[in-house]
Enzyme design. Structure first.
Site, PDB file in Angstrom:
ATOM      1  N   ASP A   1       0.831  -1.207   0.000  1.00  0.00           N
ATOM      2  CA  ASP A   1       0.000   0.000   0.000  1.00  0.00           C
ATOM      3  C   ASP A   1       0.867   1.259   0.000  1.00  0.00           C
ATOM      4  O   ASP A   1       2.078   1.216   0.250  1.00  0.00           O
ATOM      5  CB  ASP A   1      -0.882  -0.038   1.262  1.00  0.00           C
ATOM      6  CG  ASP A   1      -2.187   0.718   1.102  1.00  0.00           C
ATOM      7  OD1 ASP A   1      -2.302   1.534   0.170  1.00  0.00           O
ATOM      8  OD2 ASP A   1      -3.092   0.491   1.924  1.00  0.00           O
TER       9      ASP A   1
ATOM     10  N   ASP B   1     -10.949   2.405  -2.530  1.00  0.00           N
ATOM     11  CA  ASP B   1     -11.406   2.131  -1.167  1.00  0.00           C
ATOM     12  C   ASP B   1     -12.918   2.185  -1.091  1.00  0.00           C
ATOM     13  O   ASP B   1     -13.498   1.854  -0.065  1.00  0.00           O
ATOM     14  CB  ASP B   1     -10.806   3.147  -0.190  1.00  0.00           C
ATOM     15  CG  ASP B   1      -9.428   2.704   0.278  1.00  0.00           C
ATOM     16  OD1 ASP B   1      -9.035   1.567  -0.005  1.00  0.00           O
ATOM     17  OD2 ASP B   1      -8.740   3.516   0.931  1.00  0.00           O
TER      18      ASP B   1
HETATM   19  C1  GLA Z   1      -5.641   2.029   2.414  1.00  0.00           C
HETATM   20  C2  GLA Z   1      -6.106   0.862   1.582  1.00  0.00           C
HETATM   21  C3  GLA Z   1      -7.149   0.074   2.332  1.00  0.00           C
HETATM   22  C4  GLA Z   1      -6.556  -0.420   3.630  1.00  0.00           C
HETATM   23  C5  GLA Z   1      -6.040   0.754   4.434  1.00  0.00           C
HETATM   24  C6  GLA Z   1      -5.290   0.295   5.668  1.00  0.00           C
HETATM   25  O1  GLA Z   1      -6.646   2.964   2.597  1.00  0.00           O
HETATM   26  O2  GLA Z   1      -6.592   1.313   0.362  1.00  0.00           O
HETATM   27  O3  GLA Z   1      -7.592  -1.006   1.551  1.00  0.00           O
HETATM   28  O4  GLA Z   1      -5.531  -1.327   3.361  1.00  0.00           O
HETATM   29  O5  GLA Z   1      -5.167   1.559   3.679  1.00  0.00           O
HETATM   30  O6  GLA Z   1      -4.803   1.346   6.399  1.00  0.00           O
END
Ligand code: GLA
Length: 741
Positions: A477, A547
């Site tokens: 990420d 997200d």
């Molecule tokens: C980002 C990702 C999510 C999750 C969060 C965790 O927002 O896109 O899917 O993994 O971080 O903090």
């Protein structure tokens, strides 16, 4: 595929779908473009394509005082040659000027192509792709430019990458080096781009091209949620199924620029490359600067033609992972199931309940390391959170694997929190000026990945875990942008290198991980889709699309993303309702039918499901497995419904023997008109079994394309009162499967 007219110094890149013609221009030695579009014959003489006009007001190049480059279509325009449009290359010379003149020197052709380190790029075998390198040299320095064109045999695709080499004794400052420059005659084109923000990525925009400059770009250190490194131009009448489209994509994950300039002679200049904003590269004696590769796709068959060309190119010639054609495990991710609120027991319970549903891979998302119980710390301390996981990660994973599940783990390698030993020992390892504002984003700093030492330290932390714990999947990420680019490692003159060096460091980390652990499935992510780009696809065959997991929002996001990127790359999960991003409630069926058109998974707490929902999910997973190959390998079509309230798409197997159609109605309408959904991509003369829920019928491909499926409900033979009918309602969907009889 590459024809060279030696006498005229003319190059014709040609396959059955596209032609691209350019030549060395008389006297000036610059490269002039003559044609780019659908395949044309090769002529002994292409002079009929030349366009020359002596126009009052033009400045003339010194050679014969006959020519101005102001209205010549060029391959690599520079400043100082009578062309007033934006150049594709800009160098600052020791005298402070930026007047260049790159003149043709020679060429080389070879078969087969590999990515040139340190950047991701397309690749192919000798029978799939041919490469033409054209060499130019600057009149005023020992700077040498190589333009590297590739043409793919089976695809309407040409790519280009640019290399600038300093063979001189002194250093130069490179201010701009576009990967691709194409000058085309305008045909009243519209342009298309993908825009958004966090949780609403890749919304498609279409606008008229007006005179002057229009662009999409990023200054954020990542390709970003805001614009995607893609643009397309199309004729005003172009639709999904017909019309001319040129699509362009940059294989890059950092600050990019994709620009259109419509000039006063009705030529369009299209440029893609690293964003010149805050970019400056000290090109030392002996060094070569490599631009990212840009992809140009041509379609006479509307946006679907463009989409399918991008999808095929990326699936066959960009994604390098051994997973690219392998069916991906159906995963359940712990993020929306638990966020930071879990301990070992809860994780084991969730994993156990997932297994009972038929899930194949359990992914432990954020919160498993350091002392991370919120988004306020511990990034950069990649050791297990002993409070939450007292028996350690290895024991947890052993238990999860004993359940018959694969295991995946989340990392955010590029970041550091100020409460970690890493930050406390090396506060100067973050991007930012120590005496000026350094902002925090999501309470964290960005590590200076331009410094290979820092990448090594993070790699070693990850490597330790990967060596000790049998991990099958990594979610990598990146959750904040760079807003104050400065590196304590670099000299003042090199500060314009920070953003590009950073991305090179990211690529280096992904490269090392992919090489050391080729069996691990990598899913990249950047707060959802902030780095959903072709650069990341090279390393990670799947990317978390957004997200936002709401089914209705996802219709727009996934349709936009699908313009360029294959379904096999789009992470799409069924989540709980009310949805966590927009509080909308949709049926489990609707959520599944949207998530099916991607890399399918779940992002919810299975312990909170009713028995009925559990049973439904068990069926969903079985159903997905049955369609998985079709979805991963098939050709994708967005279908016309004439309406933004109704969305439909379908995927057809490469041999056209089966297809899956998804149809979605956002809001229900009273007393609807008769509407039919015309299908695409089927074999005209073949008869298909059309299967939907419990109904089956047989129809010919031709008729399904010309007449289509009835969308409104049908009450043939009986007339129930409207209040006693079963209606689809808001946020409803249908899934239709077709199999050749
Ligand atoms: C980002 C990702 C999510 C999750 C969060 C965790 O927002 O896109 O899917 O993994 O971080 O903090």
């Amino acid at each position: 595929m590459i024809i060279v007219h030696e006498q005229d110094l003319l190059f014709h890149l040609k396959n059955t779908q596209v032609s691209y013609v350019f030549r060395v221009m008389e006297e000036t030695g610059i490269l002039e473009n003559l044609y780019y579009g659908s395949t044309i014959s090769d002529y002994e003489n292409f002079d009929w394509l030349l366009e020359r006009e002596i126009r009052p007001g033009n400045n003339l190049v010194p050679e014969k005082l006959l020519t101005s480059l102001e209205h010549i279509k060029q391959e690599m325009p520079v400043y100082g040659t009578t062309d007033f449009r934006y150049p594709a290359l800009e160098v600052t010379y020791p005298d402070g000027d930026s007047i260049s003149h790159f003149r043709y020197q020679g060429y080389k052709i070879f078969k087969g192509k590999e990515a040139v380190k340190p950047l991701p790029a397309t690749f192919g075998e000798a029978d799939q792709v041919q490469v033409l390198e054209v060499f130019l040299k600057d009149d005023y320095s020992d700077l040498h430019l190589t333009l590297r064109y590739a043409i793919y045999k089976e695809l309407p695709v040409i790519t280009r990458q640019t290399f600038l080499q300093n063979k001189g004794q002194q250093d130069y400052l490179l201010k701009h080096l576009a990967s691709l420059n194409i000058d085309l005659p305008n045909e009243q084109y519209d342009w298309l781009h993908l825009d958004g923000a966090w949780a609403r990525e890749n919304h498609l925009s279409r606008e008229k091209i007006h005179r002057g400059v229009q662009q999409v770009s990023s200054t954020r250190g990542a390709s970003s949620h805001v614009h995607n490194p893609f643009l397309a131009i199309c004729q005003p009448q172009t639709t999904e199924s017909q019309g001319k489209v040129y699509g362009f994509s940059l294989i890059y994950s950092g600050n990019f620029q994709a620009q259109i300039e419509l000039d006063n002679y009705d030529y369009l200049r299209i440029q893609l490359g690293i964003n010149p904003f805050q970019f400056q590269w000290q090109l030392r004696s002996g060094e070569t600067f490599v631009s990212p590769e840009a992809v140009a796709v041509f379609s006479l068959h509307g946006f679907s033609g463009m989409t399918q060309a991008f999808h095929s190119l990326f699936r066959r010639h960009l994604i390098r992972s051994s997973w690219k054609d392998v069916p991906r495990p159906v995963l359940l991710n712990s993020w929306e199931a638990a966020y930071f609120d879990f301990d070992e027991k809860k994780i084991l319970d969730i994993a156990g309940a997932s297994k009972e549903l038929g899930v194949e891979l359990f992914v432990l998302d954020d919160g498993w390391f350091g002392s991370r119980n919120s988004d306020k710390g511990s990034l950069g301390n990649w050791t297990e959170n002993c409070e939450k996981l007292p028996r350690g990660l290895a024991n947890l994973v052993r238990d999860i694997k004993a359940m018959g599940l694969q295991f995946g783990l989340w990392f955010e390698p590029e970041m550091v929190s100020d409460d970690t030993p890493l930050y406390q020992a090396h506060p100067d390892w973050i991007i930012g000026h120590p005496k000026k504002n350094i902002s925090q984003g999501r309470n964290q700093y960005v590590l200076d990945f331009g410094n290979p030492k820092i990448v090594d330290v993070i790699y070693d932390q990850m490597d330790k875990i990967l060596k000790e714990v049998p991990i099958d999947y990594l979610k990598l990420d990146m959750n904040r942008y760079i807003s104050e680019a400065y590196s304590s490692e670099l000299s003042p003159v090199q500060q314009g290198e920070v953003a590009h060096r950073y991305i090179l460091g990211v690529y280096a980390l992904y490269d090392r991980l992919a090489n050391a652990y080729p069996h691990i499935l990598i899913e990249s992510c950047a707060g959802g889709g902030a780095r959903f780009d072709a650069g990341m696809l090279y390393y990670s065959p799947q990317i978390w699309t957004s997200d936002d997991t709401d089914a209705v929002e996802r219709l727009v996001i996934q349709a936009g993303t699908s313009m360029v990127y294959p379904l096999s790359s789009m992470g799409s999960h069924v989540s709980a309702v009310p949805n966590h991003q927009v509080a909308r409630t949709t049926s489990l069926d609707m959520r599944k039918n949207v998530a099916f058109f991607g890399v399918f998974g779940y992002e919810l707490n299975p312990l909170a499901l009713t028995q009925e929902e559990k049973e439904q999910i068990r069926q969903q997973i079985k159903e997905y497995k049955a369609y998985q190959e079709l979805i991963m390998q098939g050709d994708f079509y967005r279908l016309a419904t004439g309406d933004t309230n109704r969305i439909a798409w379908m995927v057809v197997s490469p041999d056209q023997s089966e297809a899956l159609v998804g149809y979605y109605q956002i809001l229900a309408q009273p007393n609807p008109t008769y509407q039919r959904l015309r299908l695409r991509g089927l074999k005209e003369d073949d008869c298909y079994q059309v299967i939907e829920a419990n109904t089956e019928s047989q129809r010919y491909g031709r008729d399904l394309e010309s007449i289509g499926l009835l969308l409104s409900q049908n009450y043939l033979g009986h007339e129930p009162e409207y209040w006693s009918r079963e209606m689809l309602g808001d946020f409803s969907s249908r899934l239709v499967y077709l199999k050749r009889v």
